[in-house]
Design an enzyme around this catalytic site. Structure first.
Site, PDB file in Angstrom:
ATOM      1  N   GLY A  57       0.795  -1.223   0.000  1.00  0.00           N
ATOM      2  CA  GLY A  57       0.000   0.000   0.000  1.00  0.00           C
ATOM      3  C   GLY A  57       0.824   1.268   0.000  1.00  0.00           C
ATOM      4  O   GLY A  57       1.816   1.402  -0.727  1.00  0.00           O
ATOM      5  N   ASP A  90     -13.006  -1.884  12.585  1.00  0.00           N
ATOM      6  CA  ASP A  90     -14.132  -0.964  12.628  1.00  0.00           C
ATOM      7  C   ASP A  90     -15.357  -1.560  13.314  1.00  0.00           C
ATOM      8  O   ASP A  90     -15.699  -2.733  13.113  1.00  0.00           O
ATOM      9  CB  ASP A  90     -14.515  -0.536  11.216  1.00  0.00           C
ATOM     10  CG  ASP A  90     -13.432   0.267  10.518  1.00  0.00           C
ATOM     11  OD1 ASP A  90     -12.446   0.637  11.178  1.00  0.00           O
ATOM     12  OD2 ASP A  90     -13.577   0.526   9.306  1.00  0.00           O
ATOM     13  N   GLN A 109     -14.620   9.739  12.174  1.00  0.00           N
ATOM     14  CA  GLN A 109     -15.371   8.928  11.216  1.00  0.00           C
ATOM     15  C   GLN A 109     -16.265   7.956  11.980  1.00  0.00           C
ATOM     16  O   GLN A 109     -15.797   7.230  12.850  1.00  0.00           O
ATOM     17  CB  GLN A 109     -14.429   8.155  10.292  1.00  0.00           C
ATOM     18  CG  GLN A 109     -15.132   7.226   9.314  1.00  0.00           C
ATOM     19  CD  GLN A 109     -16.049   7.972   8.359  1.00  0.00           C
ATOM     20  OE1 GLN A 109     -15.696   9.046   7.853  1.00  0.00           O
ATOM     21  NE2 GLN A 109     -17.239   7.448   8.133  1.00  0.00           N
ATOM     22  N   TYR A 131      -9.892   4.021  15.538  1.00  0.00           N
ATOM     23  CA  TYR A 131      -8.971   4.484  14.500  1.00  0.00           C
ATOM     24  C   TYR A 131      -8.822   6.010  14.550  1.00  0.00           C
ATOM     25  O   TYR A 131      -7.701   6.547  14.492  1.00  0.00           O
ATOM     26  CB  TYR A 131      -9.494   4.043  13.132  1.00  0.00           C
ATOM     27  CG  TYR A 131      -8.579   4.326  11.981  1.00  0.00           C
ATOM     28  CD1 TYR A 131      -7.548   3.451  11.647  1.00  0.00           C
ATOM     29  CD2 TYR A 131      -8.749   5.463  11.191  1.00  0.00           C
ATOM     30  CE1 TYR A 131      -6.709   3.701  10.567  1.00  0.00           C
ATOM     31  CE2 TYR A 131      -7.917   5.724  10.116  1.00  0.00           C
ATOM     32  CZ  TYR A 131      -6.903   4.841   9.815  1.00  0.00           C
ATOM     33  OH  TYR A 131      -6.073   5.096   8.743  1.00  0.00           O
TER      34      TYR A 131
END
Length: 241
Positions: free
Chosen positions: A13, A88, A141, A147
């Site tokens: 990534g 998540d 978020q 996170y």
């Protein structure tokens, strides 16, 4: 003599792009990874960059791993804290292990990786520490309290350490990528990507890993010596901090 750069999460990534870009810029690079041996072997074969396997959530592992890197390549001049995971869940459903895993890998790793090299950087009067945070550390978020908390903590760590280290010739900066075209984002369903994510990005596209890597190469350079404690947003205008 080429400077030594260590990149955590450096074989896939964004980290892969950073490792390659630093090598192309003339650094001796060590790419650290956690678990995907196949991807790491493929990366090493393709790039010639040495890879090192350890868990950045463990201080002892980081200390031992960095000693090995310094024995192999020399003292660490540049540290890129890029390793990160997601677990998540909405907070009312989040399990303690989901919270702890993300905080340990995404935030505690900054201490674990930086503490073993900071004294050497101070003694040599040079260092570049670049922490890869996130747009979600800036704006939050839903479904990512763990996170977002960790990535916001990365920014606080950056600002504090920058103040401590400036007179020692060490700069400390953070980069906050938005949605970048990596495996993680590619796994998002196409309709969600096109209807719920891309419309929020003013430039109308995902970022590319190489675009984040170029930010890193600049902040690692001598030319960036007057920039410290900064947060560089690379998000296509999605969030203006």
């Amino acid at each position: 003599m080429a400077r030594v750069a260590v990149v955590t999460g450096g074989t896939r990534g964004i980290g892969e792009a950073i490792s390659k870009a630093l090598k192309a810029a003339g650094y001796k690079v060590a790419a650290v990874y956690a678990g995907n041996d196949e991807a790491a072997a493929k990366f090493k074969s393709a790039t010639g960059i040495p890879v090192y396997k350890w868990d950045v959530s463990s201080y002892e592992a980081c200390e031992a791993g960095l000693k090995q890197v310094e024995a192999d390549l020399g003292a660490v001049d540049v540290l890129i804290n890029n390793a990160g995971i997601t677990r998540d869940a909405m907070l009312h459903r989040m399990k303690p292990e989901q919270w702890t895993a993300v905080i340990n890998t995404n935030l505690n790793s900054l201490f674990n990786m930086t503490r073993p090299v900071i004294e050497g950087m101070r003694a040599r009067k040079f260092g570049r520490i670049i922490n890869i945070s996130s747009i979600n550390g800036q704006k939050g978020q839903m479904g990512q309290t763990n996170y977002s908390a960790a990535k916001a903590g990365d920014i606080g760590f950056t600002k504090a350490l920058a103040q401590e280290s400036a007179k020692a010739g060490i700069t400390v900066n953070a980069i906050c990528p938005g949605y970048i075209n990596t495996e993680m984002v590619q796994a998002v369903p196409k309709d969600v990507l096109e209807k719920a994510i891309l419309p929020l990005i003013p430039v109308g596209r995902l970022g590319e890993p190489d675009e984040v890597a170029r930010c890193v190469v600049f902040l690692a350079s001598d030319e960036a010596g007057f920039i410290t404690g900064s947060t560089l947003s690379a998000n296509g205008g999605q969030y203006l901090a």
